[in-house]
Design an enzyme around this catalytic site. Structure first.
Site, PDB file in Angstrom:
ATOM      1  N   ASP A 195      -7.068   1.895  -1.181  1.00  0.00           N
ATOM      2  CA  ASP A 195      -7.124   3.134  -0.412  1.00  0.00           C
ATOM      3  C   ASP A 195      -8.230   3.091   0.638  1.00  0.00           C
ATOM      4  O   ASP A 195      -8.030   3.472   1.792  1.00  0.00           O
ATOM      5  CB  ASP A 195      -7.310   4.328  -1.348  1.00  0.00           C
ATOM      6  CG  ASP A 195      -8.381   4.076  -2.407  1.00  0.00           C
ATOM      7  OD1 ASP A 195      -9.073   3.032  -2.322  1.00  0.00           O
ATOM      8  OD2 ASP A 195      -8.526   4.914  -3.309  1.00  0.00           O
TER       9      ASP A 195
ATOM     10  N   ASP B 230      -1.198  11.370 -12.602  1.00  0.00           N
ATOM     11  CA  ASP B 230      -1.729  12.585 -13.232  1.00  0.00           C
ATOM     12  C   ASP B 230      -1.892  13.735 -12.254  1.00  0.00           C
ATOM     13  O   ASP B 230      -2.476  14.767 -12.611  1.00  0.00           O
ATOM     14  CB  ASP B 230      -3.078  12.290 -13.896  1.00  0.00           C
ATOM     15  CG  ASP B 230      -4.117  11.785 -12.905  1.00  0.00           C
ATOM     16  OD1 ASP B 230      -3.755  10.930 -12.076  1.00  0.00           O
ATOM     17  OD2 ASP B 230      -5.282  12.225 -12.965  1.00  0.00           O
TER      18      ASP B 230
ATOM     19  N   ASP C 114       5.316   0.574 -12.795  1.00  0.00           N
ATOM     20  CA  ASP C 114       4.869  -0.781 -13.113  1.00  0.00           C
ATOM     21  C   ASP C 114       4.602  -0.950 -14.612  1.00  0.00           C
ATOM     22  O   ASP C 114       3.865  -1.843 -15.016  1.00  0.00           O
ATOM     23  CB  ASP C 114       3.580  -1.108 -12.340  1.00  0.00           C
ATOM     24  CG  ASP C 114       3.875  -1.955 -11.097  1.00  0.00           C
ATOM     25  OD1 ASP C 114       5.068  -2.163 -10.799  1.00  0.00           O
ATOM     26  OD2 ASP C 114       2.926  -2.393 -10.437  1.00  0.00           O
TER      27      ASP C 114
ATOM     28  N   ASP D 263      -0.921  10.000  -7.491  1.00  0.00           N
ATOM     29  CA  ASP D 263      -1.062   9.241  -8.727  1.00  0.00           C
ATOM     30  C   ASP D 263      -0.376   9.985  -9.869  1.00  0.00           C
ATOM     31  O   ASP D 263      -0.048  11.164  -9.762  1.00  0.00           O
ATOM     32  CB  ASP D 263      -2.535   9.007  -9.043  1.00  0.00           C
ATOM     33  CG  ASP D 263      -3.137   7.904  -8.178  1.00  0.00           C
ATOM     34  OD1 ASP D 263      -2.366   7.209  -7.479  1.00  0.00           O
ATOM     35  OD2 ASP D 263      -4.368   7.739  -8.185  1.00  0.00           O
TER      36      ASP D 263
END
Length: 694
Positions: free
Chosen positions: A420, A328, A267, A326
């Site tokens: 989430d 990282d 994104d 995610d």
């Protein structure tokens, strides 16, 4: 320069402490003596050996040396703090003021500022009264003088203030303090019960298990077919620092290539970052990895919108499970083989969640304190709820979902910033069960700057309040049992998301300093010291190497209560930035084993023939030109700045003012708590904790 407090040297040293000292004694029988510590000279010795006067002298010198060292360290700390106050607060060098959103932020700051001005006025008034010999405030059994006892106009004003304080100010403060103390005890009991549950799990060795390789087959030709189809998603947005290591780790997952598809859901609004991610995807695609790149033209709904868009692809129907990481996060190659087998022969299982490991947990004091919090969250909260309730909040990453469970629960929704937690609650209401694997870790980062951490905590505490407002009718009307409804409403939302930030901020940041000026509402020492220290001790048990930081942890948690309380009110009443998503700033750090493994893989890859695409892939040439341009262009020095946080600073001065007031009534525990808590707020308000922001 923001200080980088590193206590790791404490436990890296040899256990043997003290200063070796060689002393030549007058008595020739004892020519050499080694003193390991101040008390070494007083240990039992043989009867025929006496203590020499010089030996005592050296012991006194050692004690004096240590005392002077402590005083010097304290003096250097105070001098550095005063220098930072002068540089950042008075001259404003290298700092910017925090931008306050309209409404809730300015209202809370105005309230704290009004309390600060009132406290300073009351302090000045009490000091004058003390100098005039009016010591009524030192007596807990307040005696208000009669008319005949009053002498002078100041005495009259002071007595009028005492009567007004006793009749109108003390009762509401006492009522609010009792209410907050009750909430404090309830939350402390909840934390103790969670710890007891964790001890029971450890004692009984309870954990989800799988028997061997559940996908293994005697038929070698059909062995691969036993592996289910798994979709892996990596949502990211302008993740320049971490995109490469994340994609690299996911592409090396040990799973049959024809049973695995990796979606890189980008994104990013920066076109240069888009090209970099495309180039990384192309590199792994050439190596035979089944990976695709997706970029949305209409980027709405933040992460939830990104995941929802990816799940709407037609080819997703062929897959049974989806793993989410995610940008990282760096999973180990055997991650899928440790998680996906739990779904076999367990059709009610909807989610398998792994815990997080932190590559930069020892980077500075801020990361160490975050490590304490998150270790307790995973080791205690998630594990206990997973074992005894089969439900916990999805952490948004490092988890594997059954795609049928996502679809049955309504899929990803864009209504909150905690998508989430939203999907986890809806899946629980539809009867799906969760498993938490405490032994499976996925490496990631924690924020290294206070600004990034504060924005993350604001989102994590405002989003659940939005979700609570939206989910409450569905929880009440759902078909789950009464006890599960009570757990969701009373424990999951109210106690841990509303009550905790409310009492922590109100009790320790507002009521406690006010009680210094209203002694009738004084809080007992066990509320201020003993119970908080015991709860902090329980919280630090999952991270035993962090015991030296128990005092900073307690103070920092109270300091963060301002941000959490502000976010909670914002989300509950839909104020200000309650639906604001700020991507947490990453540093792109990797552990030493990861770097060595990457170097080994690259060295092997040099000798391996690579599959090259034809000239039709014009993106690669443009990417190479972009990289060459970035390398050739001179790099300007990165300017680092810090922010001034007004609410934290105002509370720091309020607490320090209350600490000065407590000196008049000689309240030891209250004075030290207010002093250290005020200094903690001052450090945070001046952005002296964590790394500087570039």
């Amino acid at each position: 320069m923001a200080p980088n407090v590193d206590f790791s040297r404490w436990w890296a040293k040899d256990a043997r402490k003290g200063t070796p000292v060689v002393v030549t004694m007058e008595n020739p029988n004892y020519s050499l003596l080694e003193i390991d510590g101040p008390d070494a000279a007083f240990r039992p010795v043989d009867k025929d050996r006496g203590k020499n006067a010089k030996q005592f002298t050296w012991v006194l010198f050692l004690r004096a040396h240590r005392a002077v060292g402590c005083l010097a360290w304290l003096g250097n700390f105070l001098w550095a703090l005063l220098g930072a106050i002068k540089k950042r607060l008075i001259f404003g060098q290298g700092v910017t003021m925090e931008n306050e959103k309209a409404g809730k932020g300015k209202l809370l700051f105005g309230l704290i500022l009004a309390l600060l001005v009132s406290a300073m006025a009351f302090l000045a008034f009490e000091v004058v009264a003390h100098l005039r010999g009016l010591h009524y405030f030192q007596n807990h059994n307040l005696h208000i003088p009669q008319t005949l006892e009053i002498q002078g106009w100041f005495h009259t004003v002071y007595v009028a203030w005492l009567e007004f304080r006793v009749d109108y100010i003390a009762p509401p403060i006492q009522a609010l303090s009792r209410f907050c103390v009750v909430l404090f005890l309830i939350q402390s009991a909840d934390r103790m019960i969670l710890c007891l549950g964790c001890f029971w799990i450890k004692y009984k060795k309870i954990k989800p298990r799988i028997d061997g390789n559940v996908f293994k087959s005697d038929d070698l030709e059909g062995a691969v077919c036993n592996y289910p189809m798994v979709l892996v998603q990596i949502p990211m947005c302008n993740e320049r620092e971490v995109y490469e290591q994340s994609i690299s780790a996911v592409c090396q997952l040990d799973w049959p290539k024809d049973r695995l598809l990796i979606q890189v859901l980008d994104d990013s609004s920066d076109e240069s970052i888009q090209w970099l991610i495309k180039g990384e995807v192309s590199k792994w695609s050439q190596r035979g990895v089944n990976i695709i790149y997706r970029h949305r033209l209409v980027r709405t709904g933040y992460k939830a919108g990104n995941l929802k868009s990816a799940m709407n692809c037609d080819y997703v129907k062929a897959y049974e499970f989806v793993a989410i990481f995610d940008a990282d996060f760096q999973p180990h190659p055997d991650f899928l083989k440790q998680t996906v087998p739990h779904f076999k022969d367990n059709p009610e299982l909807g989610l398998v969640q792994a815990r997080w490991g932190f590559v930069n947990k020892d980077e500075n004091l801020l990361t160490r304190l975050q490590n304490i919090n998150l270790c307790f969250h995973f080791e205690v909260e998630q594990q206990v709820n997973g074992v005894f309730l089969n439900f916990f909040g999805f952490n948004g990453t490092a988890g594997v979902w059954r795609i049928k469970a996502l679809e049955d629960s309504g899929g990803w929704l864009e209504r909150t910033t905690v998508e989430d937690m939203d999907i986890a609650v809806r899946a629980h209401l539809h009867g799906w069960k969760f498993i938490f694997l405490n032994d499976v870790k996925v490496i990631c980062e924690v924020p290294e700057s206070y600004e990034a951490y504060k924005k993350q905590q604001h989102r994590w505490h405002s989003g659940p309040m939005q979700l609570f407002r939206l989910c409450l009718p569905a929880i009440i009307t759902s078909k789950i049992s009464f006890w599960k409804k009570a757990n969701l409403i009373l424990l999951f939302f109210l106690l841990r998301k509303v009550i905790l930030p409310f009492y922590s901020f109100t009790l320790f940041c507002i009521i406690l300093p006010l009680t210094m000026f209203v002694p009738e509402a004084e809080l007992p020492a066990w509320v201020i010291c003993y119970v908080p220290v015991f709860i902090s001790f329980l919280s630090i048990l999952p991270a035993p190497r962090s015991f030296p930081f128990i005092a900073p942890y307690l103070l920092f948690e109270n300091t963060m209560s301002v941000t959490k309380f502000n976010a909670m009110v914002s989300g509950l009443f839909q104020l200000g930035s309650s639906y604001e998503w700020v991507v947490t700033k990453k540093a792109g750090r990797a552990s030493e084993p990861d770097l060595l493994a990457a170097e080994e893989r690259e060295s092997k890859g040099i000798n391996r023939p690579q599959i090259l695409r034809g000239a039709s892939d014009s993106g690669l040439s443009e990417l190479n030109k972009l990289k060459e341009h970035q390398e050739s262009s001179p790099k300007s020095p990165v300017k680092k700045t810090n922010k001034i946080y007004k609410k934290e600073l105002a509370l720091a001065f309020l607490l320090l003012t209350a600490a000065l007031r407590s000196l008049l009534s000689a309240q030891g525990v209250h004075f030290y708590f207010l002093l250290f808590q005020g200094v903690s707020f001052l450090l945070v308000g001046l952005d002296l904790i964590g790394e500087q922001v570039s």
